[in-house]
Design a protein around this motif. Sequence first.
Motif: not given
Length: 264
Positions: A162, A156, A160, A148-149
């Motif tokens: 975030s 990627r 994601d 996971h980013r």
Amino acid sequence: MKSLQKTQTALEILGVLGLLLLLAGPRVALAQELGDHQYTTDAIQTGSRIYTRECALCHGPQGDIVDGVNLRRGQFKTAQSDDDLRRIITAGTGGGQMPGFSFADAELSGVIAYIRAGFDPDGIAVRIGDPVRGQALFEGKGDCSNCHRINGVGPRTAPDLSDIGAVRTPASLQRNLLDPATAILPINRPVRLVTRNEETIIGRRLNEDTYTVQVIDSQERLRSLKKSDLVSYEISMAPSKAPTTLNSEEVADVVGYLLTLRGL
Ligand code: HEC
Ligand code: HEC
């Protein structure tokens, strides 16, 4: 097109069978582990009684009477983790507007369970642990940052995360960690495509309509493919990851961390 659909259905059936086999074992262990640590229905019901007796007078039956606090929805002033709630209920608030309570351990856990279950006596209480410990687990033992980013850092190949804390509820995050198979979003499923040029693309499906499919391939490139250019299109029904090896205490910490991720 027809044979394509048939392959897809056959694969899905195979996938489901495999999945059932895979899950039969770990499920039992998971249930046992949850029994030890997770808030139980008993705890939630104890909490419901205590809430009515001790808290409802000021906070209201729906928990929304005090300005800036909505206990049922999990909206607090300073509290984030269950430990924070424990501390506040025991000590009262700094301004002296809320007295401290000297509850027995089971009573305190009960009230927190009732709040975390959204005031639903039959609900499932979500445990929200310490975000700092959660971040360390995310990057370390939990192995999450391998897929996971977050805020521009990481691969990627998986979604994601975030802003995951802004778009998912605590309950769905907890379910995703404890039981990814039931939490999987159909669109995110792993796919394997073979084109007419005999290129094989393995990746994660992002989007799909009648004529095209968009995937992130294993080199993390965004690819958009016409279905008419494909000779094979397989969608895996298996979860792309096993249930986490973290215990429920650690899962609570990771959930606490994920909830702090609300985009840049
Ligand atoms: C005498 C009234 C009163 C009682 C009784 C009361 N509260 Fe409160 N509570 C308040 C007020 C007022 C605030 C807002 C405090 C502030 O702004 O400093 C608050 C705040 C809170 C907060 C948010 C604190 C934060 O900093 O995030 C929680 C959680 C909470 N109460 C839980 C409870 C629970 C659980 C009970 C019952 C065990 C309870 N309260 C009983 C008046 C009360
Ligand atoms: C092997 C790669 C891999 C690892 C390791 C991994 N994940 Fe995932 N995760 C995925 C993929 C792929 C998806 C999307 C498909 C799915 O749901 O299975 C996903 C989905 C998610 C989602 C749901 C995203 C959404 O949009 O709802 C969350 C939350 C999540 N993972 C958190 C974690 C956490 C926390 C860890 C560590 C404990 C972790 N993942 C470990 C690959 C991984």
